[in-house]
Design a protein around this motif. Structure first.
Motif, PDB file in Angstrom:
ATOM      1  N   SER A  19     -22.590   9.568 -16.911  1.00  0.00           N
ATOM      2  CA  SER A  19     -21.688   8.334 -17.617  1.00  0.00           C
ATOM      3  C   SER A  19     -21.125   8.813 -18.652  1.00  0.00           C
ATOM      4  O   SER A  19     -20.084   8.302 -19.004  1.00  0.00           O
ATOM      5  CB  SER A  19     -22.736   7.139 -17.908  1.00  0.00           C
ATOM      6  N   GLN A  22     -18.120  10.848 -17.527  1.00  0.00           N
ATOM      7  CA  GLN A  22     -16.961  10.000 -16.987  1.00  0.00           C
ATOM      8  C   GLN A  22     -16.112   9.072 -18.169  1.00  0.00           C
ATOM      9  O   GLN A  22     -14.840   9.185 -18.122  1.00  0.00           O
ATOM     10  CB  GLN A  22     -17.697   9.013 -16.018  1.00  0.00           C
ATOM     11  N   ARG A  23     -16.929   8.633 -18.836  1.00  0.00           N
ATOM     12  CA  ARG A  23     -16.479   7.700 -20.050  1.00  0.00           C
ATOM     13  C   ARG A  23     -15.604   8.719 -21.076  1.00  0.00           C
ATOM     14  O   ARG A  23     -14.376   8.034 -21.240  1.00  0.00           O
ATOM     15  CB  ARG A  23     -17.618   6.812 -20.594  1.00  0.00           C
ATOM     16  N   MET A  63     -21.420   4.624 -27.138  1.00  0.00           N
ATOM     17  CA  MET A  63     -21.884   4.265 -25.749  1.00  0.00           C
ATOM     18  C   MET A  63     -23.573   4.142 -25.943  1.00  0.00           C
ATOM     19  O   MET A  63     -24.037   3.711 -24.670  1.00  0.00           O
ATOM     20  CB  MET A  63     -21.540   5.610 -24.893  1.00  0.00           C
TER      21      MET A  63
ATOM     22  N   LYS B  48     -19.812  -0.260 -22.043  1.00  0.00           N
ATOM     23  CA  LYS B  48     -19.945   0.785 -23.126  1.00  0.00           C
ATOM     24  C   LYS B  48     -20.723   2.100 -22.601  1.00  0.00           C
ATOM     25  O   LYS B  48     -20.626   3.076 -22.897  1.00  0.00           O
ATOM     26  CB  LYS B  48     -19.935   0.261 -24.246  1.00  0.00           C
ATOM     27  N   GLY B  50     -21.212   2.753 -19.934  1.00  0.00           N
ATOM     28  CA  GLY B  50     -20.945   3.331 -18.842  1.00  0.00           C
ATOM     29  C   GLY B  50     -21.566   3.101 -17.512  1.00  0.00           C
ATOM     30  O   GLY B  50     -21.494   4.016 -16.524  1.00  0.00           O
TER      31      GLY B  50
END
Ligand SMILES: [Cu+2]
Ligand SMILES: [Cu+2]
Lengths: 71, 59
Positions: A19, A22-23, A63, B48, B50
Protein backbone atom coordinates in the motif's frame (compact mmCIF):
# COMPACT_ATOMS: atom_id res chain seq x y z
CA UNK A 1 16.76 13.53 -9.67
CA UNK A 2 17.35 12.89 -5.98
CA UNK A 3 17.31 9.76 -3.91
CA UNK A 4 16.40 9.54 -0.25
CA UNK A 5 16.00 6.80 2.33
CA UNK A 6 13.18 7.38 4.81
CA UNK A 7 12.42 5.44 7.96
CA UNK A 8 9.00 3.78 8.03
CA UNK A 9 7.64 2.41 11.31
CA UNK A 10 4.49 0.40 11.81
CA UNK A 11 4.57 -1.96 8.85
CA UNK A 12 4.02 -5.61 9.65
CA UNK A 13 3.57 -7.43 6.35
CA UNK A 14 3.82 -7.37 2.59
CA UNK A 15 0.42 -5.73 2.22
CA UNK A 16 1.60 -2.75 4.25
CA UNK A 17 4.63 -2.50 1.96
CA UNK A 18 2.41 -2.69 -1.09
CA UNK A 19 0.00 0.00 0.00
CA UNK A 20 2.88 2.40 0.69
CA UNK A 21 4.61 1.63 -2.58
CA UNK A 22 1.36 2.14 -4.48
CA UNK A 23 0.27 5.34 -2.81
CA UNK A 24 3.62 7.10 -2.52
CA UNK A 25 4.67 5.75 -5.92
CA UNK A 26 1.69 7.49 -7.53
CA UNK A 27 2.51 10.93 -6.11
CA UNK A 28 3.64 13.54 -8.65
CA UNK A 29 7.40 13.71 -8.91
CA UNK A 30 8.02 10.24 -7.49
CA UNK A 31 9.96 8.22 -10.02
CA UNK A 32 10.59 5.06 -8.06
CA UNK A 33 9.99 3.70 -4.58
CA UNK A 34 11.25 0.58 -2.87
CA UNK A 35 9.97 -0.21 0.60
CA UNK A 36 11.76 -2.68 2.82
CA UNK A 37 9.82 -4.35 5.61
CA UNK A 38 12.99 -5.79 7.21
CA UNK A 39 14.92 -2.54 7.19
CA UNK A 40 11.85 -0.43 7.98
CA UNK A 41 12.66 2.08 5.34
CA UNK A 42 11.64 3.41 1.97
CA UNK A 43 14.09 4.35 -0.73
CA UNK A 44 12.59 6.95 -3.02
CA UNK A 45 13.89 8.44 -6.23
CA UNK A 46 12.15 11.72 -6.84
CA UNK A 47 12.12 14.96 -8.78
CA UNK A 48 13.29 17.65 -6.32
CA UNK A 49 11.18 20.30 -8.05
CA UNK A 50 8.00 18.44 -7.05
CA UNK A 51 8.88 16.56 -3.86
CA UNK A 52 11.29 16.82 -0.96
CA UNK A 53 12.37 14.36 1.75
CA UNK A 54 10.04 16.30 4.08
CA UNK A 55 7.02 16.11 1.79
CA UNK A 56 7.61 12.40 1.24
CA UNK A 57 7.87 11.58 4.93
CA UNK A 58 4.76 13.68 5.55
CA UNK A 59 2.94 11.67 2.89
CA UNK A 60 3.96 8.44 4.63
CA UNK A 61 2.78 9.78 7.99
CA UNK A 62 -0.47 10.88 6.37
CA UNK A 63 -1.07 7.20 5.56
CA UNK A 64 -0.81 6.31 9.23
CA UNK A 65 2.77 5.03 9.34
CA UNK A 66 5.49 6.71 11.32
CA UNK A 67 8.28 8.26 9.34
CA UNK A 68 10.98 9.72 11.58
CA UNK A 69 12.54 11.44 8.59
CA UNK A 70 15.42 10.89 6.25
CA UNK A 71 18.32 8.75 7.33
CA UNK B 1 -7.14 -4.48 6.13
CA UNK B 2 -5.22 -7.65 6.84
CA UNK B 3 -2.86 -7.18 9.77
CA UNK B 4 -1.96 -5.10 12.82
CA UNK B 5 0.06 -2.82 10.56
CA UNK B 6 -3.12 -1.86 8.73
CA UNK B 7 -5.24 -1.48 11.85
CA UNK B 8 -2.43 0.55 13.44
CA UNK B 9 -2.38 2.83 10.41
CA UNK B 10 -6.17 3.20 10.54
CA UNK B 11 -5.94 4.01 14.25
CA UNK B 12 -3.35 6.71 13.67
CA UNK B 13 -5.13 8.45 10.78
CA UNK B 14 -8.42 8.46 12.68
CA UNK B 15 -6.76 9.81 15.82
CA UNK B 16 -5.12 12.49 13.72
CA UNK B 17 -8.48 13.46 12.26
CA UNK B 18 -9.81 13.78 15.77
CA UNK B 19 -13.37 13.99 17.07
CA UNK B 20 -14.03 10.32 16.32
CA UNK B 21 -14.70 7.29 18.46
CA UNK B 22 -13.97 4.02 16.74
CA UNK B 23 -13.55 0.32 17.15
CA UNK B 24 -11.60 -1.92 14.79
CA UNK B 25 -12.63 -5.48 14.13
CA UNK B 26 -9.64 -6.88 12.29
CA UNK B 27 -10.93 -10.44 11.67
CA UNK B 28 -14.09 -9.02 10.10
CA UNK B 29 -12.22 -6.16 8.42
CA UNK B 30 -14.60 -3.65 9.93
CA UNK B 31 -14.18 -0.26 11.50
CA UNK B 32 -17.04 1.10 13.58
CA UNK B 33 -16.87 4.86 13.75
CA UNK B 34 -18.91 7.16 15.95
CA UNK B 35 -18.55 10.72 14.77
CA UNK B 36 -20.35 13.90 13.81
CA UNK B 37 -18.19 14.13 10.73
CA UNK B 38 -19.47 13.58 7.23
CA UNK B 39 -19.28 10.01 5.92
CA UNK B 40 -17.28 11.18 2.91
CA UNK B 41 -14.71 12.83 5.15
CA UNK B 42 -14.34 9.60 7.10
CA UNK B 43 -14.09 7.54 3.92
CA UNK B 44 -11.42 9.80 2.45
CA UNK B 45 -9.47 9.58 5.70
CA UNK B 46 -9.61 5.79 5.70
CA UNK B 47 -8.61 5.64 2.04
CA UNK B 48 -5.34 7.37 2.92
CA UNK B 49 -4.18 4.09 4.41
CA UNK B 50 -4.16 2.74 0.88
CA UNK B 51 -6.99 0.29 1.41
CA UNK B 52 -10.28 -0.23 -0.29
CA UNK B 53 -13.04 1.41 1.70
CA UNK B 54 -16.67 0.45 1.54
CA UNK B 55 -19.50 2.14 3.39
CA UNK B 56 -21.60 -0.46 5.15
CA UNK B 57 -24.20 1.84 6.61
CA UNK B 58 -25.05 2.78 10.14
CA UNK B 59 -25.44 0.50 13.11
CU1 LIG C 1 0.75 -5.41 6.89
CU1 LIG D 1 -1.71 -5.02 7.01
Amino acid sequence: LCSVSLGVEGMTCASCVQSIEQRIGSLPGVIHIKVSLEQKNATVIFDPSQQSPQSLSEAIEDMGFESPGSS
Amino acid sequence: MTCEGCSGAVTRVLNKLGDVKFEIDLPKKLVWIESDKDVNVLMETLKKCGKEVKYNGTK
